[in-house]
Write an enzyme that holds these catalytic residues in place. Structure first.
Site, PDB file in Angstrom:
ATOM      1  CD  GLU A   8     -20.777  22.173  36.587  1.00 26.73           C
ATOM      2  OE1 GLU A   8     -19.660  22.798  36.117  1.00 26.73           O
ATOM      3  OE2 GLU A   8     -21.228  21.381  36.966  1.00 26.73           O
ATOM      4  CD  GLU A  23     -22.172  18.784  30.862  1.00 28.14           C
ATOM      5  OE1 GLU A  23     -21.847  18.354  29.763  1.00 28.14           O
ATOM      6  OE2 GLU A  23     -21.905  19.732  31.732  1.00 28.14           O
ATOM      7  CG  ASP A  76     -16.735  29.619  35.367  1.00 28.02           C
ATOM      8  OD1 ASP A  76     -17.164  30.132  34.416  1.00 28.02           O
ATOM      9  OD2 ASP A  76     -15.976  28.317  35.576  1.00 28.02           O
ATOM     10  CG  HIS A 131     -19.932  27.220  33.168  1.00 33.38           C
ATOM     11  ND1 HIS A 131     -18.515  27.178  34.173  1.00 33.38           N
ATOM     12  CD2 HIS A 131     -20.683  26.149  33.094  1.00 33.38           C
ATOM     13  CE1 HIS A 131     -18.118  25.993  34.992  1.00 33.38           C
ATOM     14  NE2 HIS A 131     -19.608  25.390  34.184  1.00 33.38           N
ATOM     15  CG  ASN A 159     -25.561  20.611  37.033  1.00 37.66           C
ATOM     16  OD1 ASN A 159     -25.313  21.465  38.021  1.00 37.66           O
ATOM     17  ND2 ASN A 159     -24.396  20.616  36.867  1.00 37.66           N
TER      18      ASN A 159
END
Length: 676
Positions: free
Chosen positions: A276, A168, A278, A248, A211
């Site tokens: 990651e 990030e 979801d 996400h 990432n």
């Protein structure tokens, strides 16, 4: 693969084969079998593995004592990411004082269950201990960052598949620039490159990833900023191997351009990982669309969901995961399994899987490389030929096992490399120096037996033998040879004539495992056991196929599952009327069924010098014992339905003499008349 005692056998001159000759399967060959049809995996990780991918989850060390949690973790996933345990505030809470206990617990659990581990994360502006954030001197921070990366990676060296080296680093919004952080503010734009170079030095074998979140939509400034960085790194040789897309998502799932984004990054020469995942309220369609986007990009190597049950999620109020708080599968679970290719319904709806048995053409054409792999003799190995290769692509590398031969005998060799251009320079590890031992060992076949989380190496020793290994990349990890049979089955002894029992080959469907073998006398044999009994219990040995011309059904049989179809492909090496080796092919809807000719004659072969072009020069007229490049690496031996590749043995057309001293080399065929 011809055994040692076939010293000096001359290549036979044989009559032309009957083009219409079909394989006969006598009634005794039917036996008890599992239901024919598509091989389906019952879990997310096992299904992803069939295409060479992983399906993982974020894991919290503190939940490993929860029986429901660990039961799902161990059953469903073949990769894990520590959720917080490898972040800086946990691993180095005070300067120079490291704490790897929670992360060690996760890594040890994953290793014990055959799961790969993604390291997360080395450099991140968040979850930093206060002492790092309070640094004000650039040289001190640079030294601290390098020391942290090196110490953590060294501690886990050899146990981590890929690291999120920097996490990030780009700002939200429309700038496309780096975000403000202690690293950016003191070290400037170069801190990311510095981190990657430090990481490569610390563990050269781990994949190094950048990432980030909100980089899934291709037109966004943040996405473009990351893309420019990766393109620049690749152009300048900065070591970056992969890009992680956190994913996400809200209830709508991925943006329409998501697959385009993945493809464009992959085109830069990096792997792509969804790291990651979801999705708010876990809509089935949104999950399926996300997974399909990955499946449609060859370099999308895996997917990680950020937690197991909704109650484990950082977004627990949005119920974004595949299992509810009680550990029950939600509808999105089945949608993901289907998108991975795991059910008949998925295969009816997935475009690739909807192809009928005609996915394989009735005629084949190929282009061949030159000789890619040659023997590498040393002071104790006087090698004349390298032959009978078996190959899997796993963990970013091709792993090749082969026979090595000279006038005094045979043994096995192992080599690995990331790209075929590196094959010729790869180190050769002679397996007679391992517990496999010296003496006659030949014609290897390698696969991962998922139910036991073990690699199997099958080979001939005069019997059908095997060794196991938890780590395919460790040549010394193979067990000593064990036999599948106590002795040669009676039906083989009764039919082998003047031939030899050779070329053992194992393949499994969802219920049974089958062991095929040849006798150089026109017979293909098959034994079976259940998936639960394997490697024990091989019985019901039958003649699966035969030909009255023994040279038409000679040896080196391969059997594969064709991805996305209800079809199996059988290849058998034959000797043509010109004395040259080539392959015939057949198909069947069941491993225990009868076989229908596909490209099965000398005039229409599966692979023969006559349907192969040699752009680098015709270095061989024999297309002999080899193996397909598979879509995965497990016991189902699944191959793509198109764009086939085949690693084979060939040799100088003018060579002759002692059979065991022939100068075999390994080359690669690539299909040139693909149907898709």
């Amino acid at each position: 693969m011809n055994p040692l005692k076939r010293l000096g056998r001359r290549r036979a001159s044989v009559l032309s084969l009957l083009a219409a000759a079909a394989l006969l399967t006598p009634g005794t060959a039917t036996g008890a079998t599992g239901a024919p049809g598509t091989v389906q995996a019952g879990t997310l990780g096992a299904q992803a593995a069939q295409s060479g991918r992983y399906f993982g989850t974020a894991v919290a060390s503190g939940r490993l004592g929860d029986d429901t949690y660990t039961a799902i973790l161990d059953r469903e996933f073949n990769a894990v990411t520590p959720e917080n345990e490898m972040k800086w505030d946990t691993t180095e809470p005070s300067r120079g004082s490291f704490n790897f206990g929670p992360a060690d617990r996760i890594v040890s659990h994953a290793t014990a269950h055959g799961q790969r581990v993604r390291g997360h994360t080395l450099v991140w502006h968040s979850q930093l201990p206060g002492w790092v954030g309070s640094l004000t001197d650039a040289n001190t921070l640079r030294s601290v960052m390098r020391h942290h990366i090196t110490t953590e990676m060294t501690h886990f060296k050899g146990r981590i598949y890929a690291w999120d080296v920097v996490n990030e680093a780009f700002a939200d919004g429309g700038s496309g620039q780096h975000r403000s952080s202690v690293f950016q503010n003191l070290l400037g734009d170069g801190f990311i490159e510095d981190a990657f170079r430090t990481a490569r030095s610390a563990d050269p074998s781990a994949k190094l990833c950048y990432n980030d979140y909100s980089i899934e939509n291709w037109s966004d400034a943040k996405t473009q900023g990351v893309y420019r960085m990766v393109r620049d790194f690749k152009a300048r040789g900065v070591p970056i191997d992969c890009v992680g897309f956190q994913s996400h998502f809200g209830t709508g799932g991925p943006p329409a351009s998501f697959q385009t984004t993945l493809s464009n990054f992959a085109a830069l020469g990096v792997d792509i990982q969804i790291t990651e995942l979801d999705i708010a309220q876990a809509p089935s369609t949104a999950y399926a669309n996300t997974v399909r986007a990955c499946m449609n990009v060859a370099r999308c190597t895996g997917i990680t969901v950020w937690g197991i049950r909704d109650s484990d999620s950082w977004r627990s109020g949005e119920n974004p995961l595949l299992f509810d708080a009680a550990g029950n599968k939600k509808p999105a679970y089945q949608a993901v399994l289907s998108a991975l290719g795991g059910t008949a319904a998925a295969q009816r709806t997935d475009a690739r899987s909807a192809r009928s048995a005609a996915a394989l053409p009735s005629r084949f054409s190929w282009s061949s490389s030159g000789a890619l792999i040659s023997p590498k003799p040393d002071s104790t190995h006087n090698i004349a030929g390298i032959k009978d290769p078996s190959v899997v692509y796993y963990n970013g590398k091709y792993h090749v096992f082969a026979s090595v031969a000279n006038s005094s005998g045979y043994n096995l060799v192992y080599l690995s490399f990331s790209d075929w251009s590196q094959a010729g320079s790869a180190t050769h590890h002679y397996l007679d120096r391992t517990p496999i031992g010296a003496g006659y060992r030949a014609a290897p076949q390698v696969f991962y037996y998922a139910p036991q989380k073990l690699w199997y190496l099958v080979y001939q020793t005069g019997n059908a033998s095997y060794s196991t290994n938890p780590d395919i990349s460790n040549p010394n990890g193979w067990s000593a040879p064990r036999n599948f049979y106590s002795s040669m089955p009676d039906i083989i002894r009764q039919n082998i004539g003047n031939g030899y029992w050779v070329d053992m080959w194992v393949i499994c469907d969802s219920a049974n495992c089958y062991l095929f073998s040849s006798d150089d006398n026109g017979h293909l044999y098959r034994s079976q056991t259940t998936v639960g009994q394997f490697p024990n219990g091989f019985t019901n040995t039958v003649i699966a196929a035969q030909d009255s011309n023994k040279y038409a059904l000679f040896e080196a049989s391969n059997v594969y599952k064709v991805q996305g179809t209800n079809q199996y492909l059988l290849l058998v090496e034959a000797i043509g009327s010109d004395g040259r080796r080539y392959f015939r092919s057949w198909t069947s809807g069941s491993l225990a069924g009868s076989w229908t000719p596909l490209a099965a004659s000398e005039s229409n072969p599966f692979a023969r010098a006559s349907n192969v072009t040699f752009p680098a020069g015709a270095w061989t007229k024999d297309i002999s014992h080899g193996e397909m490049i598979r879509a995965g690496y497990d016991q189902t031996l699944t191959i793509p339905a198109c764009r086939l590749q085949y690693l084979y043995q060939g040799m100088n057309p003018n060579a002759g003499g002692d059979y065991n001293s022939l100068p075999w080399r390994l080359g690669l065929l690539t299909q040139t008349n693909s149907t898709c």
